[in-house]
Design an enzyme around this catalytic site. Structure first.
Site, short mmCIF file in Angstrom:
data_model
loop_
_atom_site.label_atom_id
_atom_site.label_comp_id
_atom_site.label_asym_id
_atom_site.label_seq_id
_atom_site.Cartn_x
_atom_site.Cartn_y
_atom_site.Cartn_z
N GLY A 75 47.68 28.42 36.93
CA GLY A 75 46.64 27.48 36.55
C GLY A 75 45.32 28.16 36.35
CB THR A 76 43.39 30.66 38.53
OG1 THR A 76 43.54 29.85 39.61
CG2 THR A 76 42.17 31.50 38.06
CG ASN A 155 42.18 19.94 43.24
OD1 ASN A 155 41.46 19.29 42.46
ND2 ASN A 155 41.84 20.86 44.04
CB SER A 203 50.02 26.31 38.14
OG SER A 203 50.72 27.07 39.10
CG HIS A 205 52.23 27.36 42.91
ND1 HIS A 205 51.67 27.04 43.92
CD2 HIS A 205 51.34 27.82 42.05
CE1 HIS A 205 50.34 27.01 43.70
NE2 HIS A 205 50.29 27.60 42.57
CB THR A 241 55.72 43.31 30.43
OG1 THR A 241 55.42 44.50 29.80
CG2 THR A 241 57.13 43.23 30.72
CB CYS A 329 34.49 23.78 59.28
SG CYS A 329 33.03 23.62 60.18
#
Lengths: 395, 124
Positions: A75-76, A155, A203, A205, A241, A329
């Site tokens: 995706g990135t 997301n 993407s 996954h 490839t 955090c």
């Protein structure tokens, strides 16, 4: 924690386990059909056939032509390629980009990079549910705008954007529309012509396929500059490839996801709503983040007032429940979630947000387990919280 | 979770000295909701010695653990000894903190300093 206990995994928006059938389908392509698809020899040609039949499968599942699909590393890369590839290819026509404040960092950071390199970017606001107003898109367009990038589904909060309505505004002006469909593909219907997009990122996954493989759809005829130069792979639009096992796995995972989509979405939506209702019933001062209906089937995002997200997450983790939080955090930036901030949430509620993302194998008992465990965790943390004390005193 | 050590998790799981002291001799309040951490430290002082310390904290695992640890460290200490407790000492007593969480130990040191200042001001 007892290591033999099953983990209740509610972080499917982060990643999903590879479907066993997908894994089986991939295995021969590691050592049996291991040829290089760019080689003219027999082993190479067998691998090429696998890649091309995967491409045909993926294209037909999203209503595209095979030559409009480029396999990427995920995706990135696809988001980066869409933004930078179009910016580079169309920079003589204009230097203006329109996107939203709630995009994934892969889009936002690509835009920031382009801003440093002569492009100007408009970041559109969203409403309290996280939805972009197509009218705002219209107002943002200039004669210099070359691409608009709006994610299909968010997301963090799962909100689904009105991509088709935005397409009707954007495309008649010759401006490209890109959508980041990383969270939606395989979960809700994604058809490029119905959405009306010129480019789309996804993407593997996120829908039970392998990590490290994605696609970018580029409508035939759309201008696009490659940024991986080398061999002639992917019609010279992306050298490197081919990741043959990954590509085969991507196609198989998408095939399975699309075949079972309706049934799965219905089941997961039911569990999602059970979790939302249960949290609201058992815990006071909770806010559901994101649109109540126009949201992904598996997404539950809520802010629990007076407590901090990482503390909640750690406590849930100790009880064997894996989820995520928009709290600062957990990030190195110490900024709370940009999505929740854009939706107008005050910082203390952004810090106290939890995301549970349900998946194919999520069971009703797991939801009930969360509902049994969460209230006492919240109670314990509220007992420590100086904010809760002030609230009690004020009453 | 792997990010925190055993001692941090122990103090996070079972924080010591949670609560307030009704007639506290010194109170230190630091942090704000924007940064995501708020810490309140209460001390009770008798003849120059801190005899009790309690806290309330809104924050992450490290914030709760450092709050708990600072109360443990100051109990039984003379005021001037307590003044010498640094954020490093708090982090060290917890067996170390991940680098991005060191600011939580700074917050604990600041809360302690404010509580001590508050005590000295009231005593003067």
């Amino acid at each position: 924690m007892d290591n033999t206990r099953k983990i209740v995994y509610l972080d499917h928006a982060a990643t999903t386990p590879v479907d066993p059938v997908v894994k089986e389908t991939m295995l021969p392509y590691f050592d049996e059909v291991f040829g290089n698809p760019s080689s003219l020899n027999g082993p190479g040609q067998r691998a090429r056939e696998a890649v091309e039949s995967a491409r045909e499968e993926v294209a037909s599942l999203i209503g595209a032509r095979p030559e409009e699909i480029i396999f990427t590393s995920g995706g990135t890369e696809s988001d980066n390629a869409a933004l930078k590839g179009v910016a580079l290819a169309r920079h003589r026509e204009g230097n203006h980009i329109v996107t939203t404040a709630v995009e994934h960092h892969a889009v936002l950071e690509s835009c920031r990079f382009l801003e440093k390199n002569g492009f100007s970017v408009t970041y559109l606001p969203v409403d309290a549910d996280g939805i972009v107003d197509p009218d705002d898109v219209k107002k943002a367009l200039t004669d210099k705008t070359i691409i608009v990038s709006v994610m299909h589904a968010n997301n963090e909060v799962g909100t689904i954007q009105p991509i088709d309505a935005i397409a009707k505004i954007v495309r008649p002006r010759g401006i490209y529309l890109h959508t980041d469909a990383v969270q939606s593909l395989g979960h809700i219907p994604v058809a490029v012509h119905e959405l009306g997009v010129d480019l789309l990122s996804a993407s593997g996954h996120k829908f039970y396929g392998p990590k490290g493989v994605g696609i970018i759809f580029i409508r035939k005829g759309a201008k696009f500059a490659s940024f991986l130069h080398g061999g002639d792979q992917e019609r010279r639009r992306r050298a490197s490839t081919h990741n043959v096992p990954g590509i085969v796995g991507f196609a198989k995972a998408l095939e399975i996801a699309v075949a079972g989509m309706n049934e799965e979405a219905e089941k997961i939506t039911r569990l999602r709503d059970r979790l939302i209702a249960g949290i609201r019933e058992r815990i006071s001062d909770v806010r559901l983040n994101g649109h109540p209906e126009r949201r992904l089937p598996g997404n539950v995002n809520c802010s629990i007032a007076y407590v901090e997200g990482e503390s909640l997450l750690l406590n849930l983790d100790m009880e064997g429940i894996a989820c995520s939080t928009g709290s600062a955090c957990t990030s190195s930036s110490l900024e709370p979630s940009h999505v929740l901030s854009a939706m107008g949430l005050p910082p203390e509620l952004s810090h106290g947000s939890l995301r549970f993302s349900l998946g194919r194998n999520t069971a009703a008992e797991e939801i009930d387990y969360v509902l049994a465990v969460l209230p006492s965790i919240v109670e314990k943390l509220r007992a420590i919280s100086p904010l809760y004390k002030k609230k009690v005193k004020a009453q | 979770m792997e990010v925190y050590g055993e001692k941090v998790m122990d103090h996070f799981r079972n924080p010591r000295n949670v609560g307030e002291i009704e007639d506290a001799d010194g109170i230190g309040r630091v942090g704000n909701p924007v940064c995501g951490d708020i810490m309140e430290l209460y001390i009770k002082v008798e003849e120059g010695t801190i005899v009790d310390a309690r806290f309330k904290t809104f924050g992450c695992g490290a914030a709760i653990a450092t709050s708990s640890m600072v109360t443990e460290l100051v109990k039984g200490k003379k005021i001037e000894e307590a003044r010498r407790i640094t954020n490093q000492a708090v982090a060290q007593a917890l067996g170390g903190l991940p680098p991005i969480k060191m600011h939580c130990s700074v917050l604990a040191e600041e809360a302690l300093r404010k509580a001590l200042d508050d005590y000295l001001q009231k005593a003067a």
